[in-house]
Scaffold this motif. Sequence first.
Motif, PDB file in Angstrom:
ATOM      1  N   GLY A 198      -5.826  -8.204  -3.257  1.00 16.98           N
ATOM      2  CA  GLY A 198      -7.079  -7.817  -3.866  1.00 16.98           C
ATOM      3  C   GLY A 198      -7.832  -9.012  -4.397  1.00 16.98           C
ATOM      4  O   GLY A 198      -7.318 -10.137  -4.401  1.00 16.98           O
ATOM      5  N   ASP A 208      -7.632   5.316   5.589  1.00 14.35           N
ATOM      6  CA  ASP A 208      -8.072   4.741   4.324  1.00 14.35           C
ATOM      7  C   ASP A 208      -7.365   3.414   4.059  1.00 14.35           C
ATOM      8  O   ASP A 208      -8.003   2.400   3.737  1.00 14.35           O
ATOM      9  CB  ASP A 208      -7.786   5.730   3.192  1.00 14.35           C
ATOM     10  N   LEU A 209      -6.050   3.396   4.199  1.00 15.70           N
ATOM     11  CA  LEU A 209      -5.309   2.161   3.933  1.00 15.70           C
ATOM     12  C   LEU A 209      -5.526   1.125   5.036  1.00 15.70           C
ATOM     13  O   LEU A 209      -5.642  -0.070   4.748  1.00 15.70           O
ATOM     14  CB  LEU A 209      -3.824   2.454   3.757  1.00 15.70           C
ATOM     15  N   SER A 265      -8.124   0.546   6.631  1.00 15.88           N
ATOM     16  CA  SER A 265      -9.441  -0.064   6.471  1.00 15.88           C
ATOM     17  C   SER A 265      -9.498  -1.083   5.341  1.00 15.88           C
ATOM     18  O   SER A 265     -10.460  -1.847   5.238  1.00 15.88           O
ATOM     19  CB  SER A 265     -10.492   1.028   6.220  1.00 15.88           C
ATOM     20  N   ARG A 266      -8.463  -1.116   4.491  1.00 12.20           N
ATOM     21  CA  ARG A 266      -8.478  -2.060   3.375  1.00 12.20           C
ATOM     22  C   ARG A 266      -8.395  -3.507   3.873  1.00 12.20           C
ATOM     23  O   ARG A 266      -8.926  -4.413   3.257  1.00 12.20           O
ATOM     24  CB  ARG A 266      -7.309  -1.788   2.429  1.00 12.20           C
ATOM     25  N   TRP A 267      -7.652  -3.710   4.950  1.00 15.32           N
ATOM     26  CA  TRP A 267      -7.403  -5.062   5.460  1.00 15.32           C
ATOM     27  C   TRP A 267      -7.705  -5.073   6.956  1.00 15.32           C
ATOM     28  O   TRP A 267      -6.807  -5.069   7.796  1.00 15.32           O
ATOM     29  CB  TRP A 267      -5.954  -5.455   5.175  1.00 15.32           C
ATOM     30  N   PRO A 303      -4.396  -0.124  -4.269  1.00 14.84           N
ATOM     31  CA  PRO A 303      -3.818   0.331  -3.003  1.00 14.84           C
ATOM     32  C   PRO A 303      -2.373   0.801  -3.115  1.00 14.84           C
ATOM     33  O   PRO A 303      -1.879   1.438  -2.189  1.00 14.84           O
ATOM     34  CB  PRO A 303      -3.901  -0.931  -2.121  1.00 14.84           C
ATOM     35  N   HIS A 350      -8.040   8.682  -6.606  1.00 16.98           N
ATOM     36  CA  HIS A 350      -8.407   8.465  -5.213  1.00 16.98           C
ATOM     37  C   HIS A 350      -7.767   9.496  -4.288  1.00 16.98           C
ATOM     38  O   HIS A 350      -8.384   9.923  -3.308  1.00 16.98           O
ATOM     39  CB  HIS A 350      -7.991   7.057  -4.790  1.00 16.98           C
ATOM     40  N   GLY A 383       0.808  -1.208   0.000  1.00 15.73           N
ATOM     41  CA  GLY A 383       0.000   0.000   0.000  1.00 15.73           C
ATOM     42  C   GLY A 383       0.842   1.258   0.000  1.00 15.73           C
ATOM     43  O   GLY A 383       1.861   1.322   0.693  1.00 15.73           O
ATOM     44  N   ARG A 431      -9.589   1.523  -6.660  1.00 16.77           N
ATOM     45  CA  ARG A 431      -9.259   0.805  -5.421  1.00 16.77           C
ATOM     46  C   ARG A 431      -7.824   0.306  -5.397  1.00 16.77           C
ATOM     47  O   ARG A 431      -7.431  -0.409  -4.464  1.00 16.77           O
ATOM     48  CB  ARG A 431     -10.211  -0.381  -5.242  1.00 16.77           C
ATOM     49  N   GLN A 468      -9.693  -7.473  -9.531  1.00 16.24           N
ATOM     50  CA  GLN A 468      -8.882  -6.292  -9.258  1.00 16.24           C
ATOM     51  C   GLN A 468      -7.434  -6.531  -9.653  1.00 16.24           C
ATOM     52  O   GLN A 468      -6.786  -5.660 -10.259  1.00 16.24           O
ATOM     53  CB  GLN A 468      -8.966  -5.941  -7.769  1.00 16.24           C
TER      54      GLN A 468
END
Length: 288
Positions: free
Chosen positions: A202, A161-162, A164-166, A248, A269, A146, A246, A206
């Motif tokens: 992803g 933001d990052l 929350s991705r994982w 990352p 983004h 990321g 999306r 993706q």
Amino acid sequence: MTQHQTLPDDTETAYHYRVVRRAIDLIDEAQDPLSLDHIAAEMGMSTAHFQRVFSRWVGVSPKRYQQYLTLGHAKTLLRDRFTTLEASHALGLSGSGRLHDLFVRWEAMSPGEFARGGKGLKIFWGWFESPFGPAVVMGTDKGICGIGFAAEMGEEATLQDLLSRWPDAEFVEDPMMLRPWVLQAFGAGDGSLDKAPLFLIGAPFQIKVWEALLSIPSGQVTTYSEIAQAIGAPRAVRAVGTAVGRNPISWLIPCHRALRKSGGLGGYHWGLPMKRAMLAYEAVRAES
């Protein structure tokens, strides 16, 4: 506040980006091209100092740089620097080949690992100064997973933001673990690493889109519809746009090189001024 790791000579470079970003705002608001004296005064610099700072960062004069930042520049890029991704794939430029200016290598997590929301993953993170302002970089023991840029969104929003991705991963602040990869990623490495490793986290669709993005050479662009064609899903342009958004690993997976077929910039983004600065940064180097 979390301390940022600085790359060799990049504190000044990051300052230059902030100057450029402010200049972008002025240009966006102006109906006509702005004079060098006017922009320099708005930056609080003498004309000569502003000229030197600007020219050192981009390699061309502020007047020439303004041309790269106009809305019409996207159409110029599509006309003059369009990349046919299907040809790139046919030439073997996808997958684990020598991609993205020969300095990245990548692998992807399995669909099952992705479905677990990062559970069992340990992700290291840290703040760094980059050519595009403050950047939060994250990575596993396999590579960078990321990169987020905070110049437009702010540091707290970018970090969250990052994160929350994982949501089920374990996060450990350890910039020194990431530093060698980050040096390589932003072109400040000492040659001890062949490439900056990437670890793509992803869904399968993706990852196919991100693989296609990796085939776009520096200084060139493509369209969302071209990406859809390249991955064998020509009707999935909207889904491709979502997958691009999306991405990352900004900058290294160059989603900033994807434009609308009409010649519009599309979204970005981390903010459109960032996308425009990245395209201009690469475009002037492609001509130098």
